[in-house]
Every structure is written in structure tokens, then in C-alpha cells.
Design a protein around this motif. Structure first.
Motif, short mmCIF file in Angstrom:
data_model
loop_
_atom_site.label_atom_id
_atom_site.label_comp_id
_atom_site.label_asym_id
_atom_site.label_seq_id
_atom_site.Cartn_x
_atom_site.Cartn_y
_atom_site.Cartn_z
N VAL A 115 0.85 -1.18 0.00
CA VAL A 115 0.00 0.00 0.00
C VAL A 115 0.89 1.23 0.00
O VAL A 115 1.98 1.22 0.59
N ALA A 116 0.45 2.29 -0.69
CA ALA A 116 1.22 3.54 -0.76
C ALA A 116 0.81 4.46 0.38
O ALA A 116 -0.35 4.49 0.80
N LEU A 117 1.80 5.22 0.89
CA LEU A 117 1.55 6.17 1.98
C LEU A 117 2.23 7.48 1.65
O LEU A 117 3.45 7.53 1.47
N GLU A 118 1.43 8.58 1.56
CA GLU A 118 1.99 9.90 1.32
C GLU A 118 2.34 10.55 2.65
O GLU A 118 1.53 10.54 3.59
N VAL A 119 3.55 11.12 2.72
CA VAL A 119 4.01 11.74 3.96
C VAL A 119 4.55 13.13 3.68
O VAL A 119 5.05 13.42 2.60
N GLU A 120 4.45 14.01 4.67
CA GLU A 120 4.99 15.36 4.58
C GLU A 120 6.49 15.33 4.91
O GLU A 120 7.01 14.36 5.47
N LEU A 121 7.16 16.45 4.58
CA LEU A 121 8.59 16.55 4.87
C LEU A 121 8.86 16.44 6.36
O LEU A 121 9.84 15.80 6.78
N ALA A 122 8.01 17.02 7.17
CA ALA A 122 8.20 16.94 8.62
C ALA A 122 8.12 15.50 9.11
O ALA A 122 8.82 15.12 10.07
N ASP A 123 7.30 14.68 8.46
CA ASP A 123 7.17 13.28 8.87
C ASP A 123 8.46 12.52 8.66
O ASP A 123 8.88 11.71 9.51
N VAL A 124 9.12 12.76 7.52
CA VAL A 124 10.36 12.04 7.24
C VAL A 124 11.54 12.65 7.99
O VAL A 124 12.57 12.00 8.18
N PHE A 126 11.38 13.84 11.22
CA PHE A 126 11.35 13.45 12.62
C PHE A 126 10.83 12.04 12.86
O PHE A 126 10.98 11.49 13.94
N GLY A 127 10.21 11.42 11.83
CA GLY A 127 9.51 10.16 12.04
C GLY A 127 8.09 10.45 12.49
O GLY A 127 7.81 11.50 13.09
N ALA A 128 7.19 9.54 12.22
CA ALA A 128 5.78 9.79 12.57
C ALA A 128 5.01 8.47 12.60
O ALA A 128 5.48 7.44 12.10
N THR A 129 3.86 8.49 13.19
CA THR A 129 2.93 7.36 13.18
C THR A 129 1.76 7.73 12.28
O THR A 129 1.08 8.73 12.52
N LYS A 130 1.54 6.95 11.24
CA LYS A 130 0.49 7.22 10.26
C LYS A 130 -0.48 6.05 10.20
O LYS A 130 -0.18 4.94 10.67
N THR A 131 -1.62 6.30 9.61
CA THR A 131 -2.63 5.26 9.44
C THR A 131 -2.91 5.05 7.96
O THR A 131 -3.11 6.01 7.22
N VAL A 216 6.52 5.36 10.81
CA VAL A 216 7.41 5.85 9.75
C VAL A 216 8.70 6.35 10.41
O VAL A 216 8.67 7.35 11.13
N PRO A 217 9.82 5.70 10.18
CA PRO A 217 11.07 6.16 10.80
C PRO A 217 11.61 7.40 10.11
O PRO A 217 11.36 7.64 8.92
N ALA A 218 12.36 8.20 10.84
CA ALA A 218 13.00 9.37 10.25
C ALA A 218 14.00 8.94 9.19
O ALA A 218 14.66 7.92 9.32
N GLY A 219 14.08 9.74 8.12
CA GLY A 219 15.08 9.48 7.09
C GLY A 219 14.58 8.70 5.90
O GLY A 219 15.32 8.50 4.93
N GLY A 307 22.21 20.62 12.20
CA GLY A 307 21.25 19.78 12.91
C GLY A 307 19.80 20.10 12.70
O GLY A 307 18.94 19.59 13.42
N LEU A 308 19.48 20.94 11.69
CA LEU A 308 18.07 21.27 11.43
C LEU A 308 17.57 20.63 10.13
O LEU A 308 16.58 21.06 9.57
N GLY A 309 18.27 19.58 9.70
CA GLY A 309 17.84 18.88 8.49
C GLY A 309 16.98 17.68 8.82
O GLY A 309 16.22 17.67 9.79
N VAL A 310 17.11 16.62 8.01
CA VAL A 310 16.29 15.41 8.15
C VAL A 310 17.03 14.39 9.01
O VAL A 310 18.26 14.24 8.91
N GLY A 311 16.27 13.69 9.86
CA GLY A 311 16.87 12.63 10.66
C GLY A 311 17.46 11.55 9.77
O GLY A 311 16.91 11.22 8.71
N ARG A 312 18.57 10.98 10.18
CA ARG A 312 19.25 9.96 9.38
C ARG A 312 18.61 8.59 9.60
O ARG A 312 18.35 8.19 10.73
N LEU A 313 18.37 7.87 8.50
CA LEU A 313 17.71 6.57 8.57
C LEU A 313 18.65 5.53 9.20
O LEU A 313 19.77 5.32 8.71
N ARG A 314 18.18 4.94 10.28
CA ARG A 314 18.93 3.90 11.01
C ARG A 314 20.29 4.39 11.51
O ARG A 314 21.19 3.60 11.76
#
Length: 374
Positions: A115-124, A126-131, A216-219, A307-314
Motif C-alpha cells: 500500500v502507498a503512503l503519502e508523507v509530509e517533509l516533517a514526517d520524514v 522526525f519520524g511519525a505514526t500514520k494510518t 514511519v522512521p525518520a530518514g 542539525g536542522l535537516g532530516v533525521g538519518r535513517l537507522r
């Protein structure tokens, strides 16, 4: 007199592996259960040839004196011996043969889903919980995956007595050949659903539309797939569920551009602020921050907010926010502003330039015509 090499279709220089491969190919083609009656003699000849050529000593004697030399040394070619172990021969050619594998299981693993999930820049960032909403299968709540109506259970198949397969005996020149095939009455399951569950029609699962929470994990970025083990479709007859894959689609942001873990934006400042230096508020994903523009800044200069960019994945930490300075030159000046800039230019020794003047369209056409005549 037969030429054993010709019978198997190999050269006299053929290796043991080539002889074996040729034999199995011929034997499969000529076996009575495949080719039917009428090929018995050919089958015997192929077997006799392989019996000799597969044995190094027999083959040496055959190459020296032919078929008579082999027979003269007490080697009996062909299937002149015991045919009682027909099951072993059949298994060598066709696998398990008449051996029963037991009843098949109705329970199977469910399919994987995506399934596809659209996310905002802020979600990627900091990470987020989506439905997400998915169309899937869940174990039937009425029969709990048994496929049977409440109060009933599967009935042992009377055709195969619960074995899931039936055996058939065929006569051939080799003797009686026993083969096995799935039972048609129970489709190989060994049991029959006499009273199917009314809510799932005997499948043991039901189709539903369900909401699933996704962490949704950051990064993450567009194309990233998040695997959710066991959250796919439930399998038939109470089988385990497959996996759910959530594919990320990152939406573009109006003010910020992402490149890897870093973010980029522009800060537009007046010409005077760039010359004199100033501080400006800037909206970031972390709220409002202050950007200090040094005196004498040029267009294209960059201020980095660490440090104001996107969180690094893993990985720990975040990227940086790069702020590019865009110097705005005033386009409309009143008389007072013009005089002040002229005075500044004179003080800086920058007044030796001819002032630009706006030409009319007719004037530009005349100048172009003069240039062509020259």
C-alpha cells in the motif's frame, strides 16, 4: 546385433555422465507408463545398452569384441533378471512413484500486500505514526479458520479414507505398476467440509477493509518500503498471514528542498541589509530560528544551520539546513532615494558610470536598422 552406442544415441568417446544422461532421457521416453504399449523391446534394448556401457569393465570388453564378448564373459544384458523391485525402477525415473505423501493441508500462508503512503517533509524529518487503509483478509471470526459451520467439523473422505490420494494399478510387461494421484472427492485434503461456514463460505477467512498504524522512521524517502511482518492477508483455513509493505511517497514542500539528509531554502534580504549586516527570522521544521547575515554578504552566500535537516535513517543525528542568501536590489526609487544612492556612489568613487536610460521600442528598432546598414 545391436550397436549399444547407437541405441543410446552417443558417440564411442562419450563420458560416463553423457551415457547416463542419454539413458535416462531414452528410458523416460520409452517407459510403458509414458509411451504406452508397443515400446517394450526398445525399452529393453536401451536398458541392455546402459547395463553394459555404464560399467567400465563391461564397456571395455564390449569395445574389444562387441556384444558376443560381453556375453561370453557371463554378462547378461537387458532386464533378464528380477523385476520384483518395480517401485524402485519407477522412482528412479519419475520421482516418488506410487508412494503416498499423505493428505494436503488446507491451511496456506496468506498473500503479501503493498500500500502507498503519502508523507509530509516533517514526517520524514522526525519520524511519525500514520494510518493506512488496506483491503485484506482476516481469519473468519465465526469459524476461527476451521472452514466449518459452528458445531461441525471436517469429515474424513470416504473415497481415500483420509489419505488424500488414491492408488491405481496398471499392468505392463514389467508387472503391476502402482501409481498415486490426488483424490478427486476431497481434492487431496483427506477431509470434506460437509457444512461450510456460512460467513466465509468455507474459506476460513473474510475480506475486510481495515486501518493499520504504520511507524514511519525518520530518514525515509520516496520508494522506501516498510515491511510489517504478519500484517498482510490471512491465509485460507487459518493459515498464517503474509506481510504488509508500505511504500513511502514524500510530498514536496513549498519552502524547503531535500537532498539526502540536508535541507535547502532561500532567504531574501534587502541590498542595504546585505551591505550593513542584519538578523532575520526564518521558519524551519523546528520552529522559528534567527539567521545572521554578515555585513558585505553577496548573493549566493550560504548560512548553515547545523542539525536542522532530516533525521538519518537507522543512524543517529540529523542533517543540516542550508540557507542561501538572495540579495534584493530595489527596482523603484523616489527622488530622495536616488539622490542618496548617487551621493553614496560619489563617496565610494563609483559615480563614473554613464546612467542607464530606458529606450523606447521605436528607438531600439532604429538602432538595429543603423547597425545593419553599417
Amino acid at each position: 546385433m545391436s550397436d549399444y552406442y547407437e541405441v543410446l544415441g552417443v558417440s564411442r568417446q562419450a563420458s560416463a555422465q553423457e551415457i547416463k544422461k542419454a539413458y535416462h532421457k531414452k528410458a523416460r521416453q520409452l517407459h510403458p507408463d509414458v509411451a504406452g504399449p508397443g515400446h517394450e523391446e526398445e525399452f529393453k534394448a536401451v536398458t541392455a545398452a546402459y547395463d553394459v556401457l555404464s560399467d567400465a569393465e563391461k564397456r571395455r570388453m564390449y569395445d574389444l569384441g562387441g556384444e558376443d564378448a560381453v556375453r561370453g564373459n557371463g554378462y547378461a544384458g537387458g532386464f533378464g533378471g528380477d523385476f520384483t523391485d518395480l517401485g524402485g525402477i519407477f522412482n528412479a525415473f519419475f520421482g516418488s512413484g506410487a508412494a503416498s505423501r499423505g493428505p494436503a493441508s488446507r491451511s496456506r500462508r496468506g498473500q503479501d500486500s503493498i500500500v502507498a503512503l503519502e508523507v509530509e517533509l516533517a514526517d520524514v524529518a522526525f519520524g511519525a505514526t500514520k494510518t493506512v487503509t488496506v483491503d485484506t483478509y482476516v481469519t473468519c471470526t465465526t469459524c476461527q479458520g476451521t472452514c466449518c459451520a459452528p458445531g461441525t467439523s471436517p469429515v474424513t473422505c470416504s473415497e481415500c479414507n483420509g489419505q488424500g490420494s488414491v492408488q491405481h494399478m496398471q499392468r505392463s510387461f514389467l508387472g503391476n505398476v502402482v501409481t498415486s494421484s490426488p483424490c478427486r472427492a476431497c481434492q487431496g485434503f483427506g477431509t470434506v467440509i460437509a457444512s461450510p461456514c456460512p460467513d466465509c463460505a468455507g474459506e476460513g477467512r473474510q475480506h475486510v477493509r481495515a486501518d493499520v498504524e504504520v511507524n514511519v522512521p525518520a530518514g525515509v524517502s520516496t520508494g522506501t518500503r516498510i515491511r510489517m511482518s504478519g500484517r498482510g492477508a490471512a491465509g485460507p483455513a487459518g493459515g498464517p498471514s503474509g506481510d504488509l509493505y508500505v511504500e513511502i511517497h514524500e510530498l514536496a514542500d513549498e519552502a524547503l528542498t531535500r537532498e539526502g539528509d540536508d535541507l535547502y531554502t532561500e532567504l531574501r534580504v534587502p541590498m542595504t541589509a546585505a551591505a550593513l549586516g542584519a538578523s532575520f527570522p526564518l521558519t524551519t521544521l523546528d520552529g522559528e530560528r534567527t539567521v545572521s547575515v554578515k555585513a558585505g554578504s553577496q548573493g549566493g552566500d550560504e548560512v548553515v544551520l547545523s542539525g536542522l535537516g532530516v533525521g538519518r535513517l537507522r543512524r543517529p543525528g540529523r542533517g543540516d539546513l542550508h540557507v542561501q542568501i538572495v540579495v534584493e536590489t530595489p527596482t523603484r526609487l523616489d527622488d530622495r532615494q536616488t539622490a542618496l544612492l548617487q551621493e553614496l556612489a560619489a563617496l565610494r568613487g563609483e559615480d563614473g558610470f554613464a546612467p542607464a536610460r530606458e529606450e523606447s521600442l521605436l528607438g531600439r528598432l532604429r538602432e538595429k536598422s543603423r547597425s545593419k546598414r553599417r
